[in-house]
Design an enzyme around this catalytic site. Structure first.
Site, short mmCIF file in Angstrom:
data_model
loop_
_atom_site.label_atom_id
_atom_site.label_comp_id
_atom_site.label_asym_id
_atom_site.label_seq_id
_atom_site.Cartn_x
_atom_site.Cartn_y
_atom_site.Cartn_z
CE LYS A 141 133.58 52.31 -41.59
NZ LYS A 141 132.83 51.50 -42.53
CG ASP B 70 130.71 51.73 -45.12
OD1 ASP B 70 131.28 52.83 -44.97
OD2 ASP B 70 130.25 51.07 -44.17
CD GLU C 137 129.93 47.58 -47.72
OE1 GLU C 137 130.85 47.28 -46.96
OE2 GLU C 137 128.77 47.81 -47.34
#
Ligand code: 0O2
Length: 221
Positions: free
Chosen positions: A72, A91, A158
């Site tokens: 990511k 997250d 999250e």
């Protein structure tokens, strides 16, 4: 110890010194998950006691794998360091709260956000505004304190809230995304089928909610 052993020891110790702060951070995220999960379990217990009803069917939690975090960071063009991980990836700690009914999702979100140690960072309502894939869920990024021997530390978590039907749909669609052996034509056909299924789950949620509302109205009369 011979030269080879010394080199190996040095290598292992270098790796360990790199990984220790990462492991420490992951531990903090696990603590944050415990804090938020407990908040949902307390609300569920209270509703069970007060209304003889459990809004939560199940809770799943996970820490994002180190691999996924690195992927990511790369995808978003963010530098590979601990500060970036904490400040840019929201997250890493994830909790999924599965409810039977859509209204319970909003009620639980409201009660969580009303707690004075919870700060809302971001809210994405994919129930009111589903994704083009058909994906529906309520996403909240919240900040919660964890209390360590060294003091208080704020952590981001999250929270994904969804119904059983939304979860059933999302699990299959997630598998479809990662299926490598499908031809482009099959993928388009199955994605279209999933869009139809998404409409059906939306309708199912609406009708189940209607039945429950009517049953509750009858109870009140
Ligand atoms: P995993 O393994 O579930 O963690 P972001 O990339 O998070 O910064 P984005 O893409 O806007 O920004 O995040 P979004 O869409 O609000 O939330 C991402 C997560 O929601 C995904 O996590 C999935 O869990 C879920 N999700 C979002 N869209 C879809 C969808 O179309 N289908 C399914 N099945 N799930 C979805 P990850 O990181 O993809 O994976």
């Amino acid at each position: 110890m011979d030269v080879k052993d010394i080199a190996l020891e040095r290598f292992l110790s270098a790796i360990k010194s790199q990984m220790d702060p990462v492991q420490e951070l992951f531990t903090y995220y696990r603590c944050a998950i415990m804090e938020v999960e407990t908040k949902f379990r307390v609300l569920d217990e209270q509703f069970s006691l007060q209304y003889d009803d459990n809004p939560i069917e199940s809770i799943k939690s996970r820490i994002k794998s180190y691999d996924s975090i690195l992927r990511k960071l790369k995808r978003k063009g963010i530098s590979f360091d601990l500060d970036s991980i904490q400040n840019e990836i929201f997250d890493i700690a994830g909790i999924r709260v599965i409810c039977s009914f859509e209204k319970d999702i909003y009620m639980l979100a409201d009660y969580l956000l009303a707690q004075d140690d919870i700060t809302l960072i971001e809210r994405k309502d994919y129930i009111k505004n589903p994704k083009p894939s058909g994906y529906r869920s309520l996403h909240l990024i919240v900040e919660v304190p964890i209390f360590l021997s060294t003091g208080k530390k704020m952590m981001k978590v999250e929270v994904q809230l969804r119904t059983i039907a939304m979860d059933f749909w999302a699990s299959l669609e997630h598998k479809l995304r990662y299926k490598k052996n499908l031809s482009p034509k099959q993928l388009v056909m199955l994605s279209d089928e999933m869009k139809t299924c998404a409409d059906m789950t939306k309708d199912l949620d609406r009708r189940m909610q209607y039945v429950r509302d009517e049953m509750n109205r009858e109870k009140e009369c």
